[in-house]
Write a protein that holds these residues in place. Sequence first.
Motif, PDB file in Angstrom:
ATOM      1  N   ARG A  68       5.598   5.627  -3.800  1.00 46.51           N
ATOM      2  CA  ARG A  68       6.580   5.329  -4.849  1.00 46.51           C
ATOM      3  C   ARG A  68       8.023   5.541  -4.368  1.00 46.51           C
ATOM      4  N   ALA A 126       4.465  -4.683 -10.513  1.00 49.42           N
ATOM      5  CA  ALA A 126       3.604  -3.500 -10.500  1.00 49.42           C
ATOM      6  C   ALA A 126       4.334  -2.213 -10.819  1.00 49.42           C
ATOM      7  N   GLN A 127       5.663  -2.217 -10.756  1.00 51.37           N
ATOM      8  CA  GLN A 127       6.392  -0.956 -10.835  1.00 51.37           C
ATOM      9  C   GLN A 127       6.361  -0.369 -12.246  1.00 51.37           C
ATOM     10  N   GLU A 158       2.639   1.714  -3.405  1.00 47.19           N
ATOM     11  CA  GLU A 158       1.748   2.237  -4.450  1.00 47.19           C
ATOM     12  C   GLU A 158       1.478   3.720  -4.247  1.00 47.19           C
ATOM     13  N   ARG A 159       1.357   4.142  -2.999  1.00 44.84           N
ATOM     14  CA  ARG A 159       1.001   5.536  -2.696  1.00 44.84           C
ATOM     15  C   ARG A 159       2.209   6.470  -2.767  1.00 44.84           C
ATOM     16  N   THR A 171       6.254  -6.242  -6.290  1.00 40.24           N
ATOM     17  CA  THR A 171       6.768  -4.897  -6.540  1.00 40.24           C
ATOM     18  C   THR A 171       7.318  -4.784  -7.949  1.00 40.24           C
ATOM     19  N   GLU A 185       0.835  -1.208   0.000  1.00 39.82           N
ATOM     20  CA  GLU A 185       0.000   0.000   0.000  1.00 39.82           C
ATOM     21  C   GLU A 185       0.872   1.262   0.000  1.00 39.82           C
TER      22      GLU A 185
END
Length: 227
Positions: free
Chosen positions: A47, A72-73, A44-45, A69, A41
């Motif tokens: 970075r 999703a990066q 994602e928020r 990670t 979380e």
Amino acid sequence: MSGFQVLVVDDSEMYLKLIEHTLSREFDCVHQARNGREALEIFERERPALVITDCMMPDVGGLELCQRTRAAQSFYVYIIMVTSISETENVAKGLAAGAHDYLTKPSHTDELLARLKDGRRLIDLQRQLEEKNRLLEHFALTDSLTGLPNRRAIEAWATHELPASLRHGFSFWVVLIDLDHFKRVNDAYGHDAGDRVLKVFADILRSNTRSSDISGRIGGEKILHVI
């Protein structure tokens, strides 16, 4: 290290406090997560550019955190895996999962900071490379005289937008602009004057072109405007 965010992930409150005390001397912004889900979380928020994660955690472990990670990066992130001496067999798994480096607990402060500085150096190099690539892409798709998109940029735009227009059933207005008597300007006043005409006309087009449309120079005094 101003403007550089670090995320530390560990289920040990004591270790988190120890790491925070060490990193606060070198980094302005240090985030803490007590489990893998919380880390995802925060990642994602916020970075963060650098992640230090324990290998063994009760929910999302360090190996899975690395994998998720990486998947999703959309930006470069440097990951350091932390293991106990008895878990060193997980080092190879961590590196395979996407970690760049590892530390064993308990880690010496100087060693930790040295590893972090190596990570910071590689992140800075990666950011410089990405910026150079962005500039190269910009120059490759931009007409050097007018600053408008060039023929290659128009073709790339068309490759993406024309199939979308067919799929969604919307149409385009295509205007081919050819400046009248442009050769006379060059002959009478020189090519510098002709270049000035093209630049001024490009400025007019740019200020009156919506972000969803495109105006580009395809060669000479010919400009394509698509609405």
